[in-house]
Design a protein around this motif. Structure first.
Motif, PDB file in Angstrom:
ATOM      1  N   THR A 288      -3.886   3.464   0.847  1.00 61.66           N
ATOM      2  CA  THR A 288      -5.098   3.975   1.303  1.00 61.66           C
ATOM      3  C   THR A 288      -4.640   4.406   2.518  1.00 61.66           C
ATOM      4  O   THR A 288      -5.068   5.602   2.935  1.00 61.66           O
ATOM      5  N   PHE A 289      -4.139   3.736   3.629  1.00 60.64           N
ATOM      6  CA  PHE A 289      -3.906   4.073   4.785  1.00 60.64           C
ATOM      7  C   PHE A 289      -2.709   5.284   4.658  1.00 60.64           C
ATOM      8  O   PHE A 289      -2.864   6.052   5.721  1.00 60.64           O
ATOM      9  N   LEU A 290      -1.618   5.134   4.075  1.00 60.89           N
ATOM     10  CA  LEU A 290      -0.738   6.135   4.023  1.00 60.89           C
ATOM     11  C   LEU A 290      -1.363   7.432   3.701  1.00 60.89           C
ATOM     12  O   LEU A 290      -1.031   8.607   4.050  1.00 60.89           O
ATOM     13  N   GLY A 291      -2.067   7.325   2.474  1.00 62.49           N
ATOM     14  CA  GLY A 291      -2.803   8.724   1.913  1.00 62.49           C
ATOM     15  C   GLY A 291      -3.639   9.318   2.892  1.00 62.49           C
ATOM     16  O   GLY A 291      -3.374  10.517   3.237  1.00 62.49           O
ATOM     17  N   TYR A 292      -4.511   8.715   3.472  1.00 60.75           N
ATOM     18  CA  TYR A 292      -5.276   9.358   4.765  1.00 60.75           C
ATOM     19  C   TYR A 292      -4.538   9.784   5.889  1.00 60.75           C
ATOM     20  O   TYR A 292      -4.699  11.013   6.228  1.00 60.75           O
ATOM     21  N   THR A 293      -3.753   8.990   6.165  1.00 60.34           N
ATOM     22  CA  THR A 293      -2.776   9.584   7.206  1.00 60.34           C
ATOM     23  C   THR A 293      -1.999  10.664   7.034  1.00 60.34           C
ATOM     24  O   THR A 293      -1.952  11.658   7.762  1.00 60.34           O
ATOM     25  N   LEU A 294      -1.416  10.728   5.723  1.00 61.43           N
ATOM     26  CA  LEU A 294      -0.534  12.030   5.455  1.00 61.43           C
ATOM     27  C   LEU A 294      -1.536  13.296   5.320  1.00 61.43           C
ATOM     28  O   LEU A 294      -1.225  14.341   5.863  1.00 61.43           O
ATOM     29  N   VAL A 295      -2.709  12.939   4.707  1.00 58.86           N
ATOM     30  CA  VAL A 295      -3.772  14.188   4.824  1.00 58.86           C
ATOM     31  C   VAL A 295      -4.173  14.664   6.038  1.00 58.86           C
ATOM     32  O   VAL A 295      -4.047  15.782   6.398  1.00 58.86           O
ATOM     33  N   VAL A 296      -4.337  13.771   6.972  1.00 53.87           N
ATOM     34  CA  VAL A 296      -4.686  14.036   8.514  1.00 53.87           C
ATOM     35  C   VAL A 296      -3.384  14.734   9.048  1.00 53.87           C
ATOM     36  O   VAL A 296      -3.553  15.819   9.744  1.00 53.87           O
ATOM     37  N   SER A 297      -2.291  14.178   8.915  1.00 51.37           N
ATOM     38  CA  SER A 297      -1.008  14.808   9.753  1.00 51.37           C
ATOM     39  C   SER A 297      -0.717  15.797   9.222  1.00 51.37           C
ATOM     40  O   SER A 297      -0.249  16.976  10.040  1.00 51.37           O
ATOM     41  N   PHE A 298      -0.603  16.253   7.663  1.00 51.58           N
ATOM     42  CA  PHE A 298      -0.503  17.819   7.361  1.00 51.58           C
ATOM     43  C   PHE A 298      -1.394  18.664   7.922  1.00 51.58           C
ATOM     44  O   PHE A 298      -1.100  19.730   8.217  1.00 51.58           O
TER      45      PHE A 298
ATOM     46  N   THR B  27       0.209  -4.385  -4.314  1.00 53.65           N
ATOM     47  CA  THR B  27       0.104  -2.732  -4.565  1.00 53.65           C
ATOM     48  C   THR B  27       0.024  -2.088  -3.198  1.00 53.65           C
ATOM     49  O   THR B  27       0.375  -0.886  -3.081  1.00 53.65           O
ATOM     50  N   GLY B  28      -0.590  -2.659  -2.275  1.00 56.84           N
ATOM     51  CA  GLY B  28      -0.739  -2.264  -0.832  1.00 56.84           C
ATOM     52  C   GLY B  28      -1.945  -1.179  -0.829  1.00 56.84           C
ATOM     53  O   GLY B  28      -2.129  -0.296  -0.275  1.00 56.84           O
ATOM     54  N   SER B  29      -2.793  -1.314  -1.961  1.00 60.57           N
ATOM     55  CA  SER B  29      -3.880  -0.378  -2.094  1.00 60.57           C
ATOM     56  C   SER B  29      -5.418  -0.655  -1.685  1.00 60.57           C
ATOM     57  O   SER B  29      -6.322  -0.074  -1.545  1.00 60.57           O
ATOM     58  N   GLY B  30      -5.085  -2.165  -0.952  1.00 56.86           N
ATOM     59  CA  GLY B  30      -6.375  -2.758  -0.504  1.00 56.86           C
ATOM     60  C   GLY B  30      -6.526  -2.863   0.763  1.00 56.86           C
ATOM     61  O   GLY B  30      -5.507  -2.498   1.437  1.00 56.86           O
ATOM     62  N   PRO B  31      -7.761  -3.203   1.434  1.00 57.58           N
ATOM     63  CA  PRO B  31      -7.744  -3.217   2.982  1.00 57.58           C
ATOM     64  C   PRO B  31      -7.533  -4.707   3.330  1.00 57.58           C
ATOM     65  O   PRO B  31      -8.039  -5.164   4.288  1.00 57.58           O
ATOM     66  N   THR B  32      -6.341  -5.133   3.192  1.00 58.65           N
ATOM     67  CA  THR B  32      -5.711  -6.357   3.851  1.00 58.65           C
ATOM     68  C   THR B  32      -5.190  -6.237   5.153  1.00 58.65           C
ATOM     69  O   THR B  32      -4.210  -5.149   5.478  1.00 58.65           O
TER      70      THR B  32
ATOM     71  N   ALA C  65      -1.088  15.177  -0.716  1.00 60.70           N
ATOM     72  CA  ALA C  65      -1.282  13.900  -0.169  1.00 60.70           C
ATOM     73  C   ALA C  65      -2.715  13.251  -0.777  1.00 60.70           C
ATOM     74  O   ALA C  65      -2.735  11.935  -0.952  1.00 60.70           O
ATOM     75  N   TYR C  66      -3.640  14.182  -0.516  1.00 57.94           N
ATOM     76  CA  TYR C  66      -4.963  13.455  -1.128  1.00 57.94           C
ATOM     77  C   TYR C  66      -5.060  13.347  -2.582  1.00 57.94           C
ATOM     78  O   TYR C  66      -5.310  12.256  -2.750  1.00 57.94           O
ATOM     79  N   TRP C  67      -4.531  14.259  -3.292  1.00 60.50           N
ATOM     80  CA  TRP C  67      -4.717  13.999  -4.864  1.00 60.50           C
ATOM     81  C   TRP C  67      -3.565  12.990  -5.363  1.00 60.50           C
ATOM     82  O   TRP C  67      -3.811  12.177  -6.202  1.00 60.50           O
ATOM     83  N   GLY C  68      -2.753  12.962  -4.622  1.00 60.09           N
ATOM     84  CA  GLY C  68      -1.399  12.045  -4.931  1.00 60.09           C
ATOM     85  C   GLY C  68      -1.570  10.617  -4.623  1.00 60.09           C
ATOM     86  O   GLY C  68      -0.727   9.665  -5.074  1.00 60.09           O
ATOM     87  N   LEU C  69      -2.308  10.435  -3.275  1.00 64.88           N
ATOM     88  CA  LEU C  69      -2.258   8.988  -2.660  1.00 64.88           C
ATOM     89  C   LEU C  69      -3.677   8.740  -2.562  1.00 64.88           C
ATOM     90  O   LEU C  69      -4.182   7.452  -2.954  1.00 64.88           O
ATOM     91  N   VAL C  70      -4.483   9.340  -1.871  1.00 63.24           N
ATOM     92  CA  VAL C  70      -5.786   8.980  -1.624  1.00 63.24           C
ATOM     93  C   VAL C  70      -6.693   8.686  -2.952  1.00 63.24           C
ATOM     94  O   VAL C  70      -7.262   7.724  -3.099  1.00 63.24           O
ATOM     95  N   ARG C  71      -7.020   9.554  -3.985  1.00 57.66           N
ATOM     96  CA  ARG C  71      -7.536   9.323  -4.961  1.00 57.66           C
ATOM     97  C   ARG C  71      -7.240   8.286  -6.007  1.00 57.66           C
ATOM     98  O   ARG C  71      -7.901   7.415  -6.512  1.00 57.66           O
ATOM     99  N   PRO C  72      -5.791   8.210  -6.229  1.00 55.45           N
ATOM    100  CA  PRO C  72      -5.608   7.013  -7.193  1.00 55.45           C
ATOM    101  C   PRO C  72      -5.727   5.727  -6.481  1.00 55.45           C
ATOM    102  O   PRO C  72      -6.177   4.833  -7.150  1.00 55.45           O
ATOM    103  N   ALA C  73      -5.631   5.612  -5.049  1.00 53.57           N
ATOM    104  CA  ALA C  73      -5.826   4.475  -4.568  1.00 53.57           C
ATOM    105  C   ALA C  73      -7.280   4.007  -4.405  1.00 53.57           C
ATOM    106  O   ALA C  73      -7.501   2.878  -4.510  1.00 53.57           O
TER     107      ALA C  73
END
Length: 425
Positions: free
Chosen positions: A219-229, A414-419, A392-400
């Motif tokens: 979740t973090f990585l997906g949103y971050t890459l969407v923002v960064s690119f 999996t690293g997909s939750g808000p821990t 990044a959105y379709w490959g990381l954010v949506r699946p997460a």
């Protein structure tokens, strides 16, 4: 805390919102004000386009380094003292830029100016997360983005006329005064908002562990890459705009700001509408639309450039749409990345900013290094960054998001939750 609250305005007040907007605007003001003078600085220092452009790319590199510093410091010692220290660094480095006697000295001073300046967005975003929940933070960040967009709309116009009348150093006089004004306002208006100071936030093992957990979190990585690119595409234009609009397309420096304003209008409209729509439509749907717009606008600009259609009329409208898209992508993606981690908001903001600025600096450097006297490098890199943001959105954010909604993945595995990492609060 009660005494501290009595001394300062409510951190949710409009007064503090204006201050936070000024803090977040440190970056845009520090880059956009002197853009019209960049081509002339090539002649003044007897250097190349790519080397003059390094004053922008090294600013982004300094921003990236500072991002890693301020988050853990603010989690450990609080937002207020770290913010005041960072602004002092900014003021000192701005004076060094003013008196620089060569391009190398200016590049070095710009690096440290950025190290100071990045305290604004890192801690400003952390303050927003301290006092607002995820949905409120998204609206607040979008509102701040629409107000902050006035900085890049006005700064190039002011900078162009200051350069025309007084020379390029006058812009760094203004930046020094801006830093002093924000320092005084912060001292008088912003109280401490971090109620969970973490004594272990600066321990190397904790810092590395926290950053490692975040990088494994889809979740973090997906949103971050969407923002960064998305930001990298925006910064590609900022980095190359003065050389393209003034040198390639022939617009006089004093009018450069008006062309730049036409682009920024798209960002203002996007930020204003994003803040209004995020609560009704949802962050993820707006991000999907925003990344799609970036792909279309960046792709159209690149195609026209390679077809030989190079003019203000074939460049500015598409860049304006691109900026509109990034005004959805950046604040909403930031809220999505920070939302699950309220107790380590400083560290989250730091790592997000580091990745964002590193990718942005790389894109900006490539625009200068590949500049060939046309609009090709500028538009092509913007198009590539738009596509990368969408992927990044379709490959990381949506699946997460789908995994989280289905409850099909354990967050720690999996690293997909808000821990959040455990540790002393």
């Amino acid at each position: 805390m009660a005494a501290a609250r009595g001394r300062f305005p409510d951190p949710r007040s409009r007064t503090v919102a204006v201050l936070l907007t000024a803090l977040v605007a440190f970056g845009p003001v520090s880059t956009d004000l002197y853009l019209p003078s960049l081509p002339a600085m090539v002649d003044a220092f007897g250097t190349s386009v790519s080397r003059a452009q390094l004053t922008l790319s090294m600013f982004m590199a300094g921003f990236a380094v500072g991002m890693l510093i301020y988050g853990p410091l603010a989690d450990r010692f609080g937002r207020r003292p770290v913010l005041l220290g960072g602004i002092l660094v900014y003021v000192a480095a701005s004076i060094a830029c003013l008196v620089a006697d060569g391009i190398d000295a200016l590049i070095a001073a710009r690096f440290f100016q950025a190290v100071g300046a990045c305290c604004g967005p890192v801690i400003g975003r952390a303050v927003v997360r301290d006092v607002h929940d995820r949905a409120q933070a998204a609206r607040m960040l979008s509102t701040m983005a629409s107000a902050m967009a006035l900085a890049p709309a006005i700064a190039p116009i002011v900078g162009g006329w200051m350069f025309t009348l007084f020379g390029w150093r006058a812009n760094f006089v203004l930046l020094t005064l801006f830093g002093v004004a924000v320092l005084v306002a912060t001292w008088r208006l912003l109280g401490e908002t971090n109620r969970h100071k973490d004594p272990g936030a600066l321990r190397p093992a904790r810092v590395i562990g926290t950053f490692g957990l975040l990088l494994r979190n889809r979740t973090f990585l997906g949103y971050t890459l969407v923002v960064s690119f998305g930001f990298a595409g925006l910064f590609s234009f900022i980095s190359g705009s003065s050389f393209v609009i003034i040198d390639v397309l022939g617009l006089p420096p004093q009018y450069f700001g008006f062309a730049f304003m036409a682009v920024v209008v798209g960002y203002i409209i996007g930020a204003f509408s994003g803040g209004r729509l995020s609560g009704r439509v949802g962050i993820d749907r707006l991000l999907a639309l925003g990344t799609a717009l970036a792909v279309v606008a960046g792709g159209a600009a690149a195609v026209l450039s390679w077809l030989g259609l190079q003019s203000l009329a074939t460049l500015i409208p598409f860049i304006s749409v691109y900026f509109f898209a990034t005004a959805w992508i950046i604040p909403l993606g930031t809220a999505g990345a920070m939302g699950p981690f309220p107790r380590i908001a400083g560290a989250v903001s730091s790592l997000l900013g580091f990745i964002q600025m590193t990718i942005g600096a790389t894109a900006g450097y490539l625009v200068g290094a590949l500049h060939d006297g046309t609009t090709h490098s500028l538009t092509t890199i913007m198009a590539v960054m738009g596509v990368a943001s969408a992927l990044a959105y379709w490959g990381l954010v949506r699946p997460a998001a789908a995994a989280s909604a289905d409850g099909s993945a354990d967050a720690s595995a999996t690293g997909s939750g808000p821990t959040e990492p455990s540790g002393p609060r």
